[in-house]
Enzyme design. Structure first.
Site, PDB file in Angstrom:
ATOM      1  N   HIS A   1       0.833  -1.196   0.000  1.00 25.22           N
ATOM      2  CA  HIS A   1       0.000   0.000   0.000  1.00 25.22           C
ATOM      3  C   HIS A   1       0.871   1.251   0.000  1.00 25.22           C
ATOM      4  O   HIS A   1       2.008   1.204   0.448  1.00 25.22           O
ATOM      5  CB  HIS A   1      -0.824   0.089   1.297  1.00 25.22           C
ATOM      6  CG  HIS A   1      -1.664  -1.087   1.627  1.00 25.22           C
ATOM      7  ND1 HIS A   1      -3.021  -1.108   1.443  1.00 25.22           N
ATOM      8  CD2 HIS A   1      -1.348  -2.300   2.179  1.00 25.22           C
ATOM      9  CE1 HIS A   1      -3.520  -2.258   1.857  1.00 25.22           C
ATOM     10  NE2 HIS A   1      -2.525  -3.010   2.297  1.00 25.22           N
ATOM     11  N   TYR A   2       0.308   2.366  -0.441  1.00 23.33           N
ATOM     12  CA  TYR A   2       0.851   3.656  -0.001  1.00 23.33           C
ATOM     13  C   TYR A   2      -0.142   4.273   0.970  1.00 23.33           C
ATOM     14  O   TYR A   2      -1.327   3.928   0.963  1.00 23.33           O
ATOM     15  CB  TYR A   2       1.201   4.570  -1.172  1.00 23.33           C
ATOM     16  CG  TYR A   2       0.096   5.143  -2.032  1.00 23.33           C
ATOM     17  CD1 TYR A   2      -1.087   5.671  -1.489  1.00 23.33           C
ATOM     18  CD2 TYR A   2       0.256   5.220  -3.414  1.00 23.33           C
ATOM     19  CE1 TYR A   2      -2.076   6.220  -2.290  1.00 23.33           C
ATOM     20  CE2 TYR A   2      -0.740   5.768  -4.224  1.00 23.33           C
ATOM     21  CZ  TYR A   2      -1.900   6.265  -3.642  1.00 23.33           C
ATOM     22  OH  TYR A   2      -2.873   6.804  -4.430  1.00 23.33           O
ATOM     23  N   THR A   3       0.377   5.182   1.813  1.00 19.18           N
ATOM     24  CA  THR A   3      -0.486   5.780   2.837  1.00 19.18           C
ATOM     25  C   THR A   3      -1.462   6.781   2.231  1.00 19.18           C
ATOM     26  O   THR A   3      -2.574   6.947   2.742  1.00 19.18           O
ATOM     27  CB  THR A   3       0.363   6.480   3.908  1.00 19.18           C
ATOM     28  OG1 THR A   3       1.242   7.410   3.248  1.00 19.18           O
ATOM     29  CG2 THR A   3       1.182   5.475   4.699  1.00 19.18           C
TER      30      THR A   3
ATOM     31  N   GLU B   1       2.407  -0.732   4.707  1.00 19.88           N
ATOM     32  CA  GLU B   1       2.076   0.641   4.317  1.00 19.88           C
ATOM     33  C   GLU B   1       3.375   1.398   4.044  1.00 19.88           C
ATOM     34  O   GLU B   1       4.268   1.463   4.893  1.00 19.88           O
ATOM     35  CB  GLU B   1       1.293   1.352   5.424  1.00 19.88           C
ATOM     36  CG  GLU B   1      -0.173   0.954   5.506  1.00 19.88           C
ATOM     37  CD  GLU B   1      -1.058   1.609   4.429  1.00 19.88           C
ATOM     38  OE1 GLU B   1      -0.543   2.413   3.622  1.00 19.88           O
ATOM     39  OE2 GLU B   1      -2.261   1.302   4.417  1.00 19.88           O
TER      40      GLU B   1
ATOM     41  N   HIS C   1      -2.583  -3.279  -3.371  1.00 20.78           N
ATOM     42  CA  HIS C   1      -3.927  -3.131  -2.821  1.00 20.78           C
ATOM     43  C   HIS C   1      -4.934  -2.982  -3.971  1.00 20.78           C
ATOM     44  O   HIS C   1      -6.034  -3.535  -3.932  1.00 20.78           O
ATOM     45  CB  HIS C   1      -3.975  -1.906  -1.894  1.00 20.78           C
ATOM     46  CG  HIS C   1      -5.176  -1.868  -1.011  1.00 20.78           C
ATOM     47  ND1 HIS C   1      -5.524  -0.770  -0.255  1.00 20.78           N
ATOM     48  CD2 HIS C   1      -6.140  -2.802  -0.768  1.00 20.78           C
ATOM     49  CE1 HIS C   1      -6.648  -1.038   0.410  1.00 20.78           C
ATOM     50  NE2 HIS C   1      -7.032  -2.251   0.122  1.00 20.78           N
TER      51      HIS C   1
ATOM     52  N   ASP D   1      -3.777   2.197  -4.845  1.00 21.19           N
ATOM     53  CA  ASP D   1      -2.428   2.181  -4.268  1.00 21.19           C
ATOM     54  C   ASP D   1      -1.790   0.802  -4.410  1.00 21.19           C
ATOM     55  O   ASP D   1      -2.501  -0.194  -4.488  1.00 21.19           O
ATOM     56  CB  ASP D   1      -2.464   2.622  -2.791  1.00 21.19           C
ATOM     57  CG  ASP D   1      -3.274   1.710  -1.888  1.00 21.19           C
ATOM     58  OD1 ASP D   1      -4.466   1.482  -2.192  1.00 21.19           O
ATOM     59  OD2 ASP D   1      -2.722   1.220  -0.891  1.00 21.19           O
TER      60      ASP D   1
HETATM   61 ZN   LIG Z   1      -4.116   0.506   0.590  1.00 19.70          ZN
END
Ligand SMILES: [Zn+2]
Length: 272
Positions: A51-53, A116, A158, A168
């Site tokens: 993921h990215y935040t 993350e 994700h 993301d």
């Molecule tokens: Zn995510």
């Protein structure tokens, strides 16, 4: 491996991080028990979700993932400078994927480990991931995949498990570099040229065949021969990961060839 799951679950914070690439534990309360598809406890993670935040400031994202009000978390958090924290023990079910689907499974949180990566994301203009952050994330992923025997075709974005809902870690994430480093599956996409393509509004047997290929790779897609908004989102998610030069939800020949090559690589990996 069952012993690892139960000891991690019983002893969440005292033993140090599960990965030697995490500097320390920064606990989030947002986790539960991993469950098997039949509802029994003790599911073993065999998938890795990146993921990215998507927030401007990394520290604020970290606080949110550790706030009981948020009801979200991840197992690991990687800052821009590569500094890495563990928020949830690997043996526990972190709440990072939400409503998701891959290869017939819908409780992705129960079968996955989530990372993350601090990055402002599309809302923040999708800045590059710094080299130090990529190096740290790659080390962490390699370690997790080795310890849990996670196959390359189950290292996912994700956006792969929630197409249409999540985008993301985005099309600038260096998936090819990760595959070269032993994490995830990659085939080189052929150049984008003209020719036959499939797009929203079309229907028929070729669309059905295309849907069957996406479903075979793992995407949650109906095989009904109709190129609708949902299939468009799946095509875009696929492009974001494996053909990032153009993310438009149109199944052009470069996209379809890449999908076919990946399926061949996946079948090879499964038989090995
Ligand atoms: Zn995510």
């Amino acid at each position: 491996m069952d012993e690892i799951v139960s000891s991690a679950a019983a002893n969440p914070a005292s033993a140090g991080p599960d990965s030697r690439f995490a500097a320390k534990i920064f606990p989030s309360p947002n986790h539960g028990e991993r469950k098997n598809p039949d509802g029994t406890p003790g599911r073993r993670p065999d998938m890795l979700i990146l993921h990215y935040t998507g927030m401007p400031v990394a520290g604020e994202a970290l606080q949110w993932l550790c706030n009981p009000v948020s009801q979200v978390s991840s197992h690991y958090f990687v800052f821009e400078n590569g500094h890495t924290l563990q928020l949830v023990p690997e043996g526990r079910r972190a709440w990072h994927a939400g409503a998701s689907h891959w290869a017939g499974e819908t409780d992705i949180n129960s079968c996955s480990i989530g990372i993350e990566i601090a990055n402002p994301g599309h809302p923040g203009g999708l800045p590059d991931f710094p080299d130090a952050q990529i190096a740290a994330t790659l080390n962490l992923c390699r370690d997790i995949c080795e310890r849990w025997s996670i196959p390359p075709e189950r290292v996912l974005a994700h956006s792969d498990v929630a197409p249409g809902r999540k985008i993301d870690p985005g099309e600038k994430f260096p998936w090819r570099h990760f595959a070269e480093g032993g994490v995830g599956l990659w085939t080189e996409a052929p150049p984008i040229r003209g020719g036959r393509f499939f797009a929203r509004g079309e229907s028929g047997q070729p669309v059905e065949a295309l849907q069957a290929m996406f479903a075979m790779l793992g995407y949650g897609v109906a095989v009904d021969g109709v190129f609708d908004e949902k299939l468009e989102a799946v095509v875009a998610a696929f492009q974001r990961h494996w053909r990032p030069e153009k993310v438009d939800g149109v199944a052009d020949s470069s996209t379809i060839t890449t999908l076919r090559d990946l399926l061949a690589a996946t079948q090879g990996a499964r038989m090995a």
